[in-house]
Design an enzyme around this catalytic site. Sequence first.
Site, PDB file in Angstrom:
ATOM      1  N   HIS A 169      15.319   7.526   5.635  1.00 38.87           N
ATOM      2  CA  HIS A 169      13.883   7.501   5.950  1.00 38.87           C
ATOM      3  C   HIS A 169      13.078   6.717   4.917  1.00 38.87           C
ATOM      4  CE1 HIS A 169      13.812  10.487   9.298  1.00 38.87           C
ATOM      5  NE2 HIS A 169      15.016  10.703   8.810  1.00 38.87           N
ATOM      6  N   ASP A 381       6.896   2.256   0.938  1.00 39.07           N
ATOM      7  CA  ASP A 381       7.061   3.378   1.870  1.00 39.07           C
ATOM      8  C   ASP A 381       8.118   2.988   2.891  1.00 39.07           C
ATOM      9  OD1 ASP A 381       6.436   5.854   2.978  1.00 39.07           O
ATOM     10  OD2 ASP A 381       4.285   5.492   2.922  1.00 39.07           O
TER      11      ASP A 381
HETATM   12  C1  GDG Z   1       9.229  10.025   4.890  1.00 40.74           C
HETATM   13  C2  GDG Z   1       9.100   8.588   4.354  1.00 40.74           C
HETATM   14  C3  GDG Z   1       8.674   7.795   6.685  1.00 40.74           C
HETATM   15  C4  GDG Z   1       0.123  14.502   6.458  1.00 40.74           C
HETATM   16  N1  GDG Z   1      -0.901  15.256   6.052  1.00 40.74           N
HETATM   17  C5  GDG Z   1      -0.988  16.297   6.903  1.00 40.74           C
HETATM   18  C6  GDG Z   1       0.001  16.157   7.854  1.00 40.74           C
HETATM   19  N2  GDG Z   1       0.668  15.055   7.560  1.00 40.74           N
HETATM   20  C7  GDG Z   1       1.798  14.530   8.329  1.00 40.74           C
HETATM   21  C8  GDG Z   1       1.394  13.211   8.956  1.00 40.74           C
HETATM   22  C9  GDG Z   1       2.738  12.515   9.086  1.00 40.74           C
HETATM   23  C10 GDG Z   1       3.558  13.102   7.931  1.00 40.74           C
HETATM   24  O1  GDG Z   1       2.888  14.254   7.467  1.00 40.74           O
HETATM   25  C11 GDG Z   1       3.688  12.133   6.758  1.00 40.74           C
HETATM   26  O2  GDG Z   1       4.579  11.132   7.140  1.00 40.74           O
HETATM   27  P1  GDG Z   1       4.793   9.795   6.318  1.00 40.74           P
HETATM   28  O3  GDG Z   1       5.607   8.886   7.158  1.00 40.74           O
HETATM   29  O4  GDG Z   1       3.473   9.206   5.992  1.00 40.74           O
HETATM   30  O5  GDG Z   1       5.448  10.178   4.934  1.00 40.74           O
HETATM   31  P2  GDG Z   1       6.668  11.072   4.270  1.00 40.74           P
HETATM   32  O6  GDG Z   1       6.435  12.534   4.437  1.00 40.74           O
HETATM   33  O7  GDG Z   1       6.772  10.567   2.883  1.00 40.74           O
HETATM   34  O8  GDG Z   1       7.995  10.726   5.089  1.00 40.74           O
HETATM   35  C12 GDG Z   1       8.163   7.777   5.242  1.00 40.74           C
HETATM   36  C13 GDG Z   1       8.933   9.218   7.137  1.00 40.74           C
HETATM   37  O9  GDG Z   1       9.797   9.910   6.236  1.00 40.74           O
HETATM   38  C14 GDG Z   1       9.592   9.256   8.523  1.00 40.74           C
HETATM   39  O10 GDG Z   1      10.782   8.530   8.521  1.00 40.74           O
HETATM   40  O11 GDG Z   1       7.681   7.229   7.518  1.00 40.74           O
HETATM   41  O12 GDG Z   1       8.100   6.450   4.793  1.00 40.74           O
HETATM   42  O13 GDG Z   1       8.616   8.607   3.010  1.00 40.74           O
HETATM   43  O14 GDG Z   1       3.357  12.864  10.292  1.00 40.74           O
HETATM   44  O15 GDG Z   1       0.757  13.490  10.169  1.00 40.74           O
HETATM   45  N3  GDG Z   1       0.166  17.020   8.864  1.00 40.74           N
HETATM   46  C15 GDG Z   1      -0.721  18.079   8.935  1.00 40.74           C
HETATM   47  N4  GDG Z   1      -1.681  18.287   8.004  1.00 40.74           N
HETATM   48  C16 GDG Z   1      -1.866  17.426   6.989  1.00 40.74           C
HETATM   49  O16 GDG Z   1      -2.745  17.639   6.144  1.00 40.74           O
HETATM   50  N5  GDG Z   1      -0.601  18.951   9.953  1.00 40.74           N
END
Ligand code: GDG
Length: 491
Positions: A169, A381
């Site tokens: 990821h 990222d």
């Molecule tokens: C890893 C990789 C890759 C965020 N704040 C809240 C909340 N979120 C949810 C978002 C989104 C998720 O969390 C964050 O996803 P990301 O992709 O931005 O980042 P990572 O957690 O670091 O994930 C990344 C991912 O895996 C998938 O392969 O994209 O690059 O680092 O879904 O919506 N959800 C809620 N409240 C919040 O305050 N409910």
Amino acid sequence: MQTRGIRLVVVSNRLPVVVERNKDEWRIRPGSGGLVTALAPILRNRGGLWIGWSGSSKKIDLRSMLDTASQKTGYVLRPVTLTEEDIANFYYGFSNEVMWPIFHDLQTRCNFVPAYWYQYLSVNKKFAKVIADQTGKNDYIWINDYHLMHVAHNLREKRKKLKIGFFLHIPFPPMDIFLKLPWRAQILRALLEYDLVGFQTLRDRRNFIHCVQTLMPDAHARGKGQVITVTVPGRTVRVGTFPISIDFKDFAQQAASKKVSDGAWYFHEDLPDRQIILSVDRLDYTKGIPERLEAIRNALLRFPDMHLKVTFCQVVVPSREEVPEYQALKAQIEQLVGEINGQFTKSGWAPIHYIYRSLKRDELLAYYRAAEIVLVTPLKDGMNLVAKEYCACNIEENGVIVLSEFAGAAAQLQKYALLVNPYDVEGVADAIYRAFTMNRDERRTRMKKLRQSIRKHDIFWWLNSFLSAAFTKHLDDFPLLDEYVPQIEMK
Ligand code: GDG
């Protein structure tokens, strides 16, 4: 174990639920983060199995709690138990102090402690044992992420013929950086024990192949397109790019709901005549939050016509709070927010609203829906799902996305987002101003294209391309159960 036909087994470091103590009671709540957001909804009610750590080292009987949670999640949850030492050396140590920083090109933040590596091997072995005990010949094993790269190696000792896919990821670093990892050869060899290794972008796959060809002169890569083949003596491995996505339809529908629409309307009522500029990040040094705040300061200094006309909402979701480095980052962010607000606040207007907590999903979607501009500027990222979620929720098609060229999402969204180098304070400030002054027609044209692309390449597209490359299967081959009955019988 009884199975009905074939079954998909997802394995990740954390289960999609968190077990925690609330006063005298243990309770279970849903987990968070990109991996869970992406995978949990598609496994629902397909009779699958999810194996991972519960988040606790306490010796409690998780079985009945997880079985109750299984009724809600629609798939069976099985825990891997980690000791305090595992958590210290495998999770906080190897995963967080070695793999996370080096794979995000931040090798100066790494602590290459040999004891971390040995614990990594030992925990990967533990995972392999639980998988071997819990699965049968009709199961397809899908290992996720950097915590578990060594699992196939251990699993093959017990079950040679098992079909095992792996998806990373996070990014795969360029060779010059990867070579600094003391266990570089072992990690590459371990990855080549999978049947399929999936990366988010071509950039990551190219980096991986470059490292393999440099460190393993016997390896040969051939083919082109989404999936290529690497041969090493005795094995052939497929290596592909599968940019992860979101359930576009679900986000768009929820964004249009009355609850979310009302929430978005209230934000604007509180902030009249303002463009809301939103950022949502987990507390993490890879997300580039201090750099972004400096860019906001620069924009406010150089473009005073933005004063009173914009509100920056920075949502930071607590993460790894026990780690001193993350506590220091939080303090740095809070100091910067205080300084910038102190510098520019005028009667009735403070430029930055800072929110340090996890938002409920409706609230998050209301922020997405309300924001005219979103700043997604990580230093690096794997993908960044926030960028895609924002576009899906922008049903009025009037939003602008300022996006880091080092986010995996840039590969897909670069043409219609405003791409920036997150280290370039003035460049990001210029992009913010360009977004602020962009006319409605240009906004609409860009957002329409962004949404079309994400709608087409949604989470189901991602899942099906991975499943067909890994197992020659499609999501529909793991049929929906009419009525979910948890499969809790053990071998
Ligand atoms: C890893 C990789 C890759 C965020 N704040 C809240 C909340 N979120 C949810 C978002 C989104 C998720 O969390 C964050 O996803 P990301 O992709 O931005 O980042 P990572 O957690 O670091 O994930 C990344 C991912 O895996 C998938 O392969 O994209 O690059 O680092 O879904 O919506 N959800 C809620 N409240 C919040 O305050 N409910």
